[in-house]
Design an enzyme around this catalytic site. Sequence first.
Site, PDB file in Angstrom:
ATOM      1  N   CYS A  87       6.770  31.450 -17.096  1.00 15.22           N
ATOM      2  CA  CYS A  87       7.346  32.677 -17.663  1.00 15.22           C
ATOM      3  C   CYS A  87       8.664  32.437 -18.394  1.00 15.22           C
ATOM      4  O   CYS A  87       9.021  33.212 -19.284  1.00 15.22           O
ATOM      5  CB  CYS A  87       7.564  33.703 -16.557  1.00 15.22           C
ATOM      6  SG  CYS A  87       6.067  34.145 -15.655  1.00 15.22           S
ATOM      7  N   GLU A 140      -0.929  36.866  -1.009  1.00 14.79           N
ATOM      8  CA  GLU A 140      -1.698  35.725  -1.509  1.00 14.79           C
ATOM      9  C   GLU A 140      -1.815  34.620  -0.455  1.00 14.79           C
ATOM     10  O   GLU A 140      -2.892  34.034  -0.270  1.00 14.79           O
ATOM     11  CB  GLU A 140      -1.035  35.189  -2.788  1.00 14.79           C
ATOM     12  CG  GLU A 140      -1.984  34.479  -3.723  1.00 14.79           C
ATOM     13  CD  GLU A 140      -1.396  34.339  -5.113  1.00 14.79           C
ATOM     14  OE1 GLU A 140      -1.992  34.873  -6.059  1.00 14.79           O
ATOM     15  OE2 GLU A 140      -0.328  33.703  -5.247  1.00 14.79           O
ATOM     16  N   SER A 171      -7.464  34.844  -6.722  1.00 19.27           N
ATOM     17  CA  SER A 171      -6.896  35.775  -5.747  1.00 19.27           C
ATOM     18  C   SER A 171      -7.047  37.208  -6.241  1.00 19.27           C
ATOM     19  O   SER A 171      -6.892  37.496  -7.432  1.00 19.27           O
ATOM     20  CB  SER A 171      -5.410  35.465  -5.529  1.00 19.27           C
ATOM     21  OG  SER A 171      -4.780  36.516  -4.824  1.00 19.27           O
ATOM     22  N   GLU A 177      -4.224  35.721   2.095  1.00 22.02           N
ATOM     23  CA  GLU A 177      -5.582  35.606   1.554  1.00 22.02           C
ATOM     24  C   GLU A 177      -6.071  34.165   1.586  1.00 22.02           C
ATOM     25  O   GLU A 177      -7.214  33.883   1.977  1.00 22.02           O
ATOM     26  CB  GLU A 177      -5.616  36.146   0.123  1.00 22.02           C
ATOM     27  CG  GLU A 177      -7.002  36.107  -0.513  1.00 22.02           C
ATOM     28  CD  GLU A 177      -7.009  36.595  -1.952  1.00 22.02           C
ATOM     29  OE1 GLU A 177      -8.085  36.570  -2.569  1.00 22.02           O
ATOM     30  OE2 GLU A 177      -5.936  37.001  -2.461  1.00 22.02           O
ATOM     31  N   LYS A 207       1.834  41.180 -20.377  1.00 18.76           N
ATOM     32  CA  LYS A 207       2.061  42.266 -19.425  1.00 18.76           C
ATOM     33  C   LYS A 207       1.846  43.629 -20.080  1.00 18.76           C
ATOM     34  O   LYS A 207       1.521  44.611 -19.405  1.00 18.76           O
ATOM     35  CB  LYS A 207       3.482  42.190 -18.865  1.00 18.76           C
ATOM     36  CG  LYS A 207       3.751  40.994 -17.962  1.00 18.76           C
ATOM     37  CD  LYS A 207       3.073  41.131 -16.627  1.00 18.76           C
ATOM     38  CE  LYS A 207       3.467  40.006 -15.682  1.00 18.76           C
ATOM     39  NZ  LYS A 207       2.683  40.043 -14.430  1.00 18.76           N
ATOM     40  N   CYS A 250      -1.076  35.850 -10.729  1.00 21.47           N
ATOM     41  CA  CYS A 250       0.157  36.503 -11.199  1.00 21.47           C
ATOM     42  C   CYS A 250       0.219  36.657 -12.706  1.00 21.47           C
ATOM     43  O   CYS A 250       0.908  37.540 -13.217  1.00 21.47           O
ATOM     44  CB  CYS A 250       1.378  35.697 -10.749  1.00 21.47           C
ATOM     45  SG  CYS A 250       1.503  35.528  -8.971  1.00 21.47           S
TER      46      CYS A 250
END
Length: 571
Positions: free
Chosen positions: A496, A277, A317, A280, A356, A297
């Site tokens: 998270c 990332e 990204s 990038e 997820k 993410c």
Amino acid sequence: MINLKINGIAVSVPEGSTILDAAKLANVRIPTLCYLKDVQCVGSCRMCLVEATGARGLVTACTYPVTEGMEVRTNTPKVRKSRKTTIELILSTHKKKCLSCVRSMNCELQKLALEYNAEEDRFGTDHDLKPIDDLSASVVRDNSKCIMCTRCVAACNNQTIGAIGPKNRGYAKTIGSPYDVSLAFTPCVNCGQCVVACPVGALYEKSAVADVWGAIVDPEKQVVFYTAPSVRATLGEAFSFPVGTNVEGKMVTAIKQLGDVKCFNMDITADLTIMEEATELLGRLKNGGVTPMFTSCCPGWIKFAEHYYPELIPNISSCKSPQEMFSAVLKTYYCEKHGIDPKNLYVVSVIPCTAKKFEVAREELGGYTDAALTTRELAKMIKEAGIDFANLPDSEYDLPFGEASGAGAIFGATGGVMEAALRTAAIKLGGKGAPLEFKEVRGTAGVKEAEYEVGGVKVKVAVASGLNNARKVIESVKSGEKNYTFIEIMACPGGCINGGGQPYVHDEVRNNIDLKAVRAQALYDYDKERAVRRSHENPAVNVLYKEYFGEPNSHKAHKLLHTTYSKREKY
């Protein structure tokens, strides 16, 4: 300040405070069901009723404002009788499959029923069994257990999604999606904030536990687990450890005792994500690419963007999440190195996130992950295996994916991805002497901004957690009000560590402890203890590039570690 007494205890609170606020200061517990700090305050469940001077009848402590000289009684016979009756009425329409419920022994309704000696069948059992909605890849809804507290609705609305809401009126009122469609066919982003808000078992994750047990006992399968950064700071709560206890060592031991499995550290692919990332981002800045660049993410945020802001897809990204990077690495590099047929390697991620689970099913990610277990599901497996978690010795992660950087660990807190990226980007831009910590992007505030100058380049960044805050940041960018270089977004408030797959926490804990801050601090403390604290200094990551990928953003890296996104309909 307003002076009053609660059960004879004198207390002073700021003007505008509620009786519930004052009770907290007086260390007087008032039960609640519909109230949840930072989520909802509507006084609809009637559990927090109290007697107060100057009031007509009983009043709801969560909404009723205090007045000078007020005297409040929270435990009179009238109050106790009212609460008991309320619980018994709720139980009359509640599917009481308590022994097999996901919230058994950890249910807020069950706890209150026991405390108030409620008779579960005083008003009979008058409910129709409603169909269970299990079509979503992430979240299951059982409306037969719903108690109409509407905390899930408030959580969804706070996320500005509105995938669920109240339908009908009076006795026929239910919670559901528009036109009675499944959650799977709504703009639900699978964040699971509705699940952690629910006080009973009406909402829960779609379990992968049976599949994982099946793989563990399958002689043809080699099973590997890897654990997300925040799980070490939350799993202990499922075993009565204080909030914010780092139980990494016991967690690894417990996983290895589930069967013949290996346990790896997902912090490594958090570091790998930063390498890809940050490279990038630097490439975009150097070559005039699209900015601001958004992190990728969080699968909840990605689905949100695909539904509501598809025009921003070029800004996101192209990196996969750490979960999907790890699974891709395991099914390719790891299998090739150890002579394993990828079909026989069963890859299990342990994650704090229900989104997820949806991510696992995304075809464009290659199908490398076989199962995603929430923190709650891992705790369930540990208990089912009869493992005495509290008395386990500590173990280390298995090689070659064991030790990672502190930067990878702080991914679990809002601002952690940004700080980890800045640690590496600052070195790339400014060389030696660049700062190690970027505390301006830490903390649980919904939106954080900072500007840095490294290597002669000005980098303006923003961090948002919670999708309501994401909208604010995005709209400020679209209007031209703000001009950022790099933006981190996490779907769940606090990141998270407050994910929809984290351990259930009763409202009286959530209402009195800043879970987000305490859990996040455990990750920052862990970061401080690491010998390596920058992603690009992680030896395991450097080996991956040396032996397999060549360099960040290489052709092979793009093939395995990057992906694409697509527009989704809003409704």
